[in-house]
Design an enzyme around this catalytic site. Structure first.
Site, PDB file in Angstrom:
ATOM      1  N   LYS A  15       0.835  -1.213   0.000  1.00  9.29           N
ATOM      2  CA  LYS A  15       0.000   0.000   0.000  1.00  9.29           C
ATOM      3  C   LYS A  15       0.865   1.257   0.000  1.00  9.29           C
ATOM      4  CE  LYS A  15      -2.162  -0.849   3.908  1.00  9.29           C
ATOM      5  NZ  LYS A  15      -1.591  -2.104   4.402  1.00  9.29           N
ATOM      6  N   ARG A  90      -9.327   1.264   8.886  1.00  9.74           N
ATOM      7  CA  ARG A  90      -8.844  -0.054   9.317  1.00  9.74           C
ATOM      8  C   ARG A  90      -9.917  -0.803  10.089  1.00  9.74           C
ATOM      9  NH1 ARG A  90      -3.209   1.138   9.205  1.00  9.74           N
ATOM     10  NH2 ARG A  90      -1.883  -0.704   9.436  1.00  9.74           N
ATOM     11  N   ARG A 127      11.733  -5.435   5.121  1.00 13.01           N
ATOM     12  CA  ARG A 127      11.322  -4.042   4.936  1.00 13.01           C
ATOM     13  C   ARG A 127      12.109  -3.085   5.844  1.00 13.01           C
ATOM     14  NH1 ARG A 127       5.129  -2.167   5.114  1.00 13.01           N
ATOM     15  NH2 ARG A 127       5.232  -2.498   7.345  1.00 13.01           N
ATOM     16  N   ARG A 157      11.552  -1.011  10.972  1.00 12.74           N
ATOM     17  CA  ARG A 157      10.496  -0.428  11.790  1.00 12.74           C
ATOM     18  C   ARG A 157      10.323  -1.233  13.062  1.00 12.74           C
ATOM     19  NH1 ARG A 157       5.224   0.610   8.196  1.00 12.74           N
ATOM     20  NH2 ARG A 157       4.335  -0.368  10.024  1.00 12.74           N
ATOM     21  N   ARG A 168       0.070  -8.036  14.096  1.00 14.50           N
ATOM     22  CA  ARG A 168      -0.552  -7.132  13.115  1.00 14.50           C
ATOM     23  C   ARG A 168      -1.388  -7.921  12.104  1.00 14.50           C
ATOM     24  NH1 ARG A 168       4.404  -4.492  11.040  1.00 14.50           N
ATOM     25  NH2 ARG A 168       3.099  -3.376   9.571  1.00 14.50           N
TER      26      ARG A 168
HETATM   27  P1  ADP Z   1       1.177  -1.235   7.656  1.00 11.56           P
HETATM   28  O1  ADP Z   1       0.781  -0.532   6.402  1.00 11.56           O
HETATM   29  O2  ADP Z   1       2.487  -1.864   7.538  1.00 11.56           O
HETATM   30  O3  ADP Z   1       0.116  -2.145   8.166  1.00 11.56           O
HETATM   31  P2  ADP Z   1       1.024   1.363   8.983  1.00 11.56           P
HETATM   32  O4  ADP Z   1       2.286   2.095   8.804  1.00 11.56           O
HETATM   33  O5  ADP Z   1      -0.143   1.734   8.130  1.00 11.56           O
HETATM   34  O6  ADP Z   1       1.338  -0.194   8.840  1.00 11.56           O
HETATM   35  O7  ADP Z   1       0.520   1.486  10.511  1.00 11.56           O
HETATM   36  C1  ADP Z   1       1.381   1.182  11.597  1.00 11.56           C
HETATM   37  C2  ADP Z   1       0.581   1.167  12.898  1.00 11.56           C
HETATM   38  O8  ADP Z   1      -0.075   2.438  13.097  1.00 11.56           O
HETATM   39  C3  ADP Z   1      -0.549   0.145  12.965  1.00 11.56           C
HETATM   40  O9  ADP Z   1      -0.100  -1.150  13.303  1.00 11.56           O
HETATM   41  C4  ADP Z   1      -1.451   0.794  14.050  1.00 11.56           C
HETATM   42  O10 ADP Z   1      -0.939   0.589  15.343  1.00 11.56           O
HETATM   43  C5  ADP Z   1      -1.341   2.277  13.738  1.00 11.56           C
HETATM   44  N1  ADP Z   1      -2.414   2.745  12.817  1.00 11.56           N
HETATM   45  C6  ADP Z   1      -2.240   3.303  11.584  1.00 11.56           C
HETATM   46  N2  ADP Z   1      -3.417   3.605  11.004  1.00 11.56           N
HETATM   47  C7  ADP Z   1      -4.383   3.234  11.887  1.00 11.56           C
HETATM   48  C8  ADP Z   1      -5.803   3.252  11.882  1.00 11.56           C
HETATM   49  N3  ADP Z   1      -6.496   3.733  10.818  1.00 11.56           N
HETATM   50  N4  ADP Z   1      -6.462   2.781  12.959  1.00 11.56           N
HETATM   51  C9  ADP Z   1      -5.805   2.311  14.010  1.00 11.56           C
HETATM   52  N5  ADP Z   1      -4.464   2.238  14.098  1.00 11.56           N
HETATM   53  C10 ADP Z   1      -3.751   2.686  13.053  1.00 11.56           C
END
Ligand code: ADP
Length: 222
Positions: A15, A90, A127, A157, A168
């Protein structure tokens, strides 16, 4: 017509990479809630401190914090021509809030990037993220430890270690996968095969957006 896109898909689906590329190609804003939260943590803001532990465990930040953050972000003028949302919604509650935010705006295009789990695990292990500009890099491709975009330092990360990655995925299955059901009956929803080369995935995303946008112009499917 503005191009308003949501990227769905599990952690590691691409993404971030694809969102960055699509947004640049269309001169629209990429809005990554993960990046926004990480920025807050680096700044040491109250919000950043409040969410750090939750993020490090791989759990979700509360719906209300996220909805407030995205409501504010989408109220700015730089999204007039469109946006690519990565990481939001999410949960179904966040998706409902986004629908409310979209009232009076052009259609919301939802693209689900589908990748088998074994491939996701392989990708997440490799990553890296740039400490300076936030660019997502593949540790196997880059000059070791150096960001191709700005020359900054690449690190893993905090939430990409094996235990947290599993958490996750679990969170994705329980909270986020139901969003596919939430959206898939809409004429503006498409699933994209994310296990192809980056260029093919990018081309498929562009083609899907074009088909949907043309349908909206011609057939009034909004
Ligand atoms: P990835 O795309 O690798 O799943 P992100 O960088 O989008 O990870 O998000 C990292 C973390 O930030 C998530 O695991 C969560 O803890 C938090 N997070 C990001 N966006 C949201 C959201 N819309 N709702 C809840 N938590 C979020």
């Amino acid at each position: 017509m503005a191009i308003n896109v949501v990227m769905l898909g599990p952690p590691g689906a691409g993404k971030g990479t694809q969102g960055e590329r699509f947004a640049m190609g269309h001169r629209i804003q990429r809005i990554s809630t993960g990046d926004m939260l990480r920025d807050e943590m680096h700044k040491g803001s109250a919000l950043g401190k409040a969410v750090q532990a939750v993020m490090d465990r791989g759990e979700l930040v509360s719906d209300q914090i996220m909805i407030d953050m995205v409501t504010e972000r989408l109220s700015r003028h730089d999204v007039t021509d469109g946006f690519v949302l990565d990481g939001f919604p999410r949960t179904v509650k966040q998706a409902e809030a986004l629908d409310a935010l979209m009232i009076g705006r052009d259609q919301l295009i939802v693209l689900d990037i589908v990748v088998p789990e074994a491939e996701l695990m392989r990708r997440l292990g490799a990553r890296m993220i740039c400490e300076a500009c936030g660019h997502n890099a593949d540790g196997r491709e880059s000059t070791p430890g150096v960001c191709q975009i700005c020359g900054g330092k690449l690190t893993q990360r905090a939430d990409d270690n094996a235990m947290v990655v599993l958490e996750r995925f679990k969170v994705y299955q329980v909270a986020t996968k139901p969003l596919v059901d939430f959206y898939h009956g809409r004429p503006t929803f498409r699933a994209i095969d994310g296990a192809q080369s980056k260029d093919r995935v990018a081309a498929d995303l562009v083609a899907a957006v074009e088909t949907i946008s043309n349908g909206a112009c011609g057939g009034g499917a909004r």
